[in-house]
Design a protein around this motif. Sequence first.
Motif, PDB file in Angstrom:
ATOM      1  N   ARG A  80      -0.291  30.139 -24.258  1.00 56.31           N
ATOM      2  CA  ARG A  80       0.521  31.204 -24.843  1.00 56.31           C
ATOM      3  C   ARG A  80       1.937  30.712 -25.144  1.00 56.31           C
ATOM      4  NH1 ARG A  80      -0.954  36.846 -21.649  1.00 56.31           N
ATOM      5  NH2 ARG A  80      -3.175  36.887 -22.156  1.00 56.31           N
ATOM      6  N   ILE A  81       2.466  29.900 -24.254  1.00 54.31           N
ATOM      7  CA  ILE A  81       3.794  29.328 -24.506  1.00 54.31           C
ATOM      8  C   ILE A  81       3.736  28.395 -25.708  1.00 54.31           C
ATOM      9  CG2 ILE A  81       5.532  27.742 -23.575  1.00 54.31           C
ATOM     10  CD1 ILE A  81       5.125  29.003 -20.868  1.00 54.31           C
ATOM     11  N   ARG A  82       2.660  27.620 -25.822  1.00 53.61           N
ATOM     12  CA  ARG A  82       2.504  26.748 -26.995  1.00 53.61           C
ATOM     13  C   ARG A  82       2.514  27.568 -28.283  1.00 53.61           C
ATOM     14  NH1 ARG A  82      -1.753  24.378 -23.977  1.00 53.61           N
ATOM     15  NH2 ARG A  82      -3.308  25.273 -25.405  1.00 53.61           N
ATOM     16  N   ALA A  83       1.812  28.684 -28.251  1.00 52.39           N
ATOM     17  CA  ALA A  83       1.723  29.522 -29.448  1.00 52.39           C
ATOM     18  C   ALA A  83       3.078  30.119 -29.813  1.00 52.39           C
ATOM     19  CB  ALA A  83       0.691  30.632 -29.231  1.00 52.39           C
ATOM     20  N   LYS A  84       3.808  30.626 -28.826  1.00 53.12           N
ATOM     21  CA  LYS A  84       5.116  31.216 -29.103  1.00 53.12           C
ATOM     22  C   LYS A  84       6.101  30.155 -29.594  1.00 53.12           C
ATOM     23  CE  LYS A  84       4.006  35.404 -28.009  1.00 53.12           C
ATOM     24  NZ  LYS A  84       3.934  36.465 -29.039  1.00 53.12           N
ATOM     25  N   ALA A  85       6.022  28.967 -29.014  1.00 51.52           N
ATOM     26  CA  ALA A  85       6.882  27.872 -29.469  1.00 51.52           C
ATOM     27  C   ALA A  85       6.526  27.484 -30.902  1.00 51.52           C
ATOM     28  CB  ALA A  85       6.733  26.669 -28.535  1.00 51.52           C
ATOM     29  N   ALA A  86       5.240  27.463 -31.211  1.00 54.74           N
ATOM     30  CA  ALA A  86       4.795  27.109 -32.564  1.00 54.74           C
ATOM     31  C   ALA A  86       5.332  28.093 -33.596  1.00 54.74           C
ATOM     32  CB  ALA A  86       3.269  27.062 -32.616  1.00 54.74           C
ATOM     33  N   VAL A  87       5.328  29.379 -33.260  1.00 58.95           N
ATOM     34  CA  VAL A  87       5.844  30.398 -34.181  1.00 58.95           C
ATOM     35  C   VAL A  87       7.331  30.177 -34.435  1.00 58.95           C
ATOM     36  CG1 VAL A  87       6.330  32.863 -34.452  1.00 58.95           C
ATOM     37  CG2 VAL A  87       4.107  32.121 -33.570  1.00 58.95           C
ATOM     38  N   SER A  88       8.091  29.914 -33.371  1.00 54.14           N
ATOM     39  CA  SER A  88       9.529  29.668 -33.535  1.00 54.14           C
ATOM     40  C   SER A  88       9.789  28.396 -34.343  1.00 54.14           C
ATOM     41  CB  SER A  88      10.205  29.566 -32.158  1.00 54.14           C
ATOM     42  OG  SER A  88      10.163  30.808 -31.478  1.00 54.14           O
ATOM     43  N   LEU A 148      -1.594  21.492 -33.081  1.00 54.95           N
ATOM     44  CA  LEU A 148      -1.628  22.948 -33.078  1.00 54.95           C
ATOM     45  C   LEU A 148      -2.811  23.507 -33.866  1.00 54.95           C
ATOM     46  CD1 LEU A 148       2.173  23.733 -33.525  1.00 54.95           C
ATOM     47  CD2 LEU A 148       0.796  24.059 -31.463  1.00 54.95           C
ATOM     48  N   LEU A 149      -3.271  22.781 -34.888  1.00 52.98           N
ATOM     49  CA  LEU A 149      -4.387  23.268 -35.692  1.00 52.98           C
ATOM     50  C   LEU A 149      -5.670  23.406 -34.881  1.00 52.98           C
ATOM     51  CD1 LEU A 149      -3.862  21.353 -39.064  1.00 52.98           C
ATOM     52  CD2 LEU A 149      -3.783  23.835 -38.716  1.00 52.98           C
ATOM     53  N   ASN A 150      -5.748  22.689 -33.774  1.00 51.79           N
ATOM     54  CA  ASN A 150      -6.921  22.757 -32.905  1.00 51.79           C
ATOM     55  C   ASN A 150      -6.659  23.564 -31.642  1.00 51.79           C
ATOM     56  OD1 ASN A 150      -8.555  21.063 -34.575  1.00 51.79           O
ATOM     57  ND2 ASN A 150      -7.395  19.303 -33.830  1.00 51.79           N
ATOM     58  N   ASP A 151      -5.537  24.299 -31.628  1.00 50.52           N
ATOM     59  CA  ASP A 151      -5.191  25.067 -30.443  1.00 50.52           C
ATOM     60  C   ASP A 151      -6.147  26.247 -30.275  1.00 50.52           C
ATOM     61  OD1 ASP A 151      -2.478  24.928 -28.639  1.00 50.52           O
ATOM     62  OD2 ASP A 151      -3.345  26.940 -28.623  1.00 50.52           O
ATOM     63  N   ARG A 152      -6.222  26.777 -29.073  1.00 55.66           N
ATOM     64  CA  ARG A 152      -7.162  27.849 -28.773  1.00 55.66           C
ATOM     65  C   ARG A 152      -6.725  29.193 -29.353  1.00 55.66           C
ATOM     66  NH1 ARG A 152      -8.113  27.784 -22.443  1.00 55.66           N
ATOM     67  NH2 ARG A 152      -9.375  29.607 -23.023  1.00 55.66           N
ATOM     68  N   LEU A 153      -5.417  29.404 -29.485  1.00 58.17           N
ATOM     69  CA  LEU A 153      -4.931  30.700 -29.952  1.00 58.17           C
ATOM     70  C   LEU A 153      -4.717  30.705 -31.466  1.00 58.17           C
ATOM     71  CD1 LEU A 153      -2.374  31.755 -27.194  1.00 58.17           C
ATOM     72  CD2 LEU A 153      -4.710  32.535 -27.514  1.00 58.17           C
ATOM     73  N   GLU A 161      -2.688  32.409 -33.150  1.00 56.75           N
ATOM     74  CA  GLU A 161      -1.252  32.469 -33.437  1.00 56.75           C
ATOM     75  C   GLU A 161      -0.670  31.062 -33.603  1.00 56.75           C
ATOM     76  OE1 GLU A 161       2.607  34.974 -31.694  1.00 56.75           O
ATOM     77  OE2 GLU A 161       0.942  34.451 -30.373  1.00 56.75           O
ATOM     78  N   ALA A 162      -1.109  30.135 -32.764  1.00 56.28           N
ATOM     79  CA  ALA A 162      -0.646  28.752 -32.851  1.00 56.28           C
ATOM     80  C   ALA A 162      -1.187  28.077 -34.100  1.00 56.28           C
ATOM     81  CB  ALA A 162      -1.072  27.974 -31.604  1.00 56.28           C
ATOM     82  N   ARG A 163      -2.441  28.325 -34.409  1.00 58.36           N
ATOM     83  CA  ARG A 163      -3.052  27.694 -35.583  1.00 58.36           C
ATOM     84  C   ARG A 163      -2.411  28.183 -36.878  1.00 58.36           C
ATOM     85  NH1 ARG A 163      -7.729  29.000 -32.469  1.00 58.36           N
ATOM     86  NH2 ARG A 163      -8.373  30.624 -33.953  1.00 58.36           N
ATOM     87  N   GLU A 164      -2.116  29.486 -36.938  1.00 51.80           N
ATOM     88  CA  GLU A 164      -1.477  30.039 -38.133  1.00 51.80           C
ATOM     89  C   GLU A 164      -0.069  29.477 -38.302  1.00 51.80           C
ATOM     90  OE1 GLU A 164      -0.986  31.917 -41.580  1.00 51.80           O
ATOM     91  OE2 GLU A 164      -2.853  31.816 -40.444  1.00 51.80           O
ATOM     92  N   ALA A 165       0.656  29.330 -37.191  1.00 49.08           N
ATOM     93  CA  ALA A 165       1.995  28.738 -37.244  1.00 49.08           C
ATOM     94  C   ALA A 165       1.924  27.297 -37.744  1.00 49.08           C
ATOM     95  CB  ALA A 165       2.651  28.792 -35.864  1.00 49.08           C
ATOM     96  N   ALA A 166       0.898  26.560 -37.310  1.00 44.35           N
ATOM     97  CA  ALA A 166       0.727  25.169 -37.758  1.00 44.35           C
ATOM     98  C   ALA A 166       0.508  25.103 -39.262  1.00 44.35           C
ATOM     99  CB  ALA A 166      -0.453  24.533 -37.022  1.00 44.35           C
ATOM    100  N   ARG A 167      -0.305  26.006 -39.776  1.00 40.97           N
ATOM    101  CA  ARG A 167      -0.547  26.020 -41.228  1.00 40.97           C
ATOM    102  C   ARG A 167       0.734  26.338 -41.997  1.00 40.97           C
ATOM    103  NH1 ARG A 167      -5.811  27.808 -39.507  1.00 40.97           N
ATOM    104  NH2 ARG A 167      -5.079  29.954 -39.227  1.00 40.97           N
ATOM    105  N   SER A 168       1.545  27.225 -41.442  1.00 42.88           N
ATOM    106  CA  SER A 168       2.825  27.558 -42.077  1.00 42.88           C
ATOM    107  C   SER A 168       3.748  26.342 -42.117  1.00 42.88           C
ATOM    108  CB  SER A 168       3.483  28.713 -41.320  1.00 42.88           C
ATOM    109  OG  SER A 168       4.769  28.988 -41.839  1.00 42.88           O
TER     110      SER A 168
END
Length: 298
Positions: free
Chosen positions: A207-215, A243-248, A250-257
């Motif tokens: 979850r922290i990875r995902a939130k960091a990815a969004v930021s 991040l593209l292979n992350d479980r969440l 939210e992280a994968r979408e941030a990676a694509r962005s």
Amino acid sequence: MALRSLDNALPLAIERPKKQAKVIAAVTLNQKQPDCVVVNDENKAPLPPADATIDYIPSENLEAIPDPDSKIQGLVGGLESKDWLEICRSLNDTRKFALFHSAHLLPILDKVLVVIVKSMKNPRSALCKTSVMASADIFKAFGDELFESPNSDAFENVILQLLLKASQDKKFVCEEADKALKTMVESMTPLPLLHKLHTYVKHSNMRIRAKAAVSISHCVSKMELDGMKEFGFVLLVQITVKLLNDRLPEAREAARSIVVSVYEALTQNEEEKQEAWQNFCQSNLPAIHAQAIVKIVS
């Protein structure tokens, strides 16, 4: 001779004591309940005492302090109080100082940040939320000054706590932490902030990875070509590969962005954009990863 009564001859049966009715519970239920109820469910905001007033005031509704010179003298003491209500009031005063009297707050900003981190760790949701709101107003007021000594170390701890709070199940606090992270990105220069954030995409907590990815994706979307070059196009793309292979999602979408932002910056002066992008990916990534990155913008 008179006969002895049989009633007197037979031994009396031992009578078992009767159980007393359990009226204690009923009496207790009829008693007046205390005004302050302790809530153990971490997903609910704790109920304050009847005379407590906790104001979650939006930044735009805050007002300047009438006498900031005298008020600033007791601010740190109020923040370090053992009374959580007093700390909440002092945090709201901190927000006012940040927005209207930042010159008064700057000399003690590092101490204030330490207290804010401590308050974010507090299990009392009301105190935690107020401290998160205070951090957002500090971002607005001081921006890049938080990268400088002596504020830098405390600021890094604030970032970590915000990522943690945005990642937890307490919706009461989680949404406020998301807002604070967004305000942080909007208020600061992207490049130095990116240096602070990118290490968290390796955090063990998904979850922290995902939130960091969004930021990070918000940071990258603000960056000019020179900023991305300085940070490193290759490093940015390598971050997205993980991040593209992350479980969440939210992280994968941030990676694509992030990939789209890098693609647009890298190929803005190229006539054959897709070819230039494919050459870049194949030159800097293993074949399997290069193929996945190229497909995102194909």
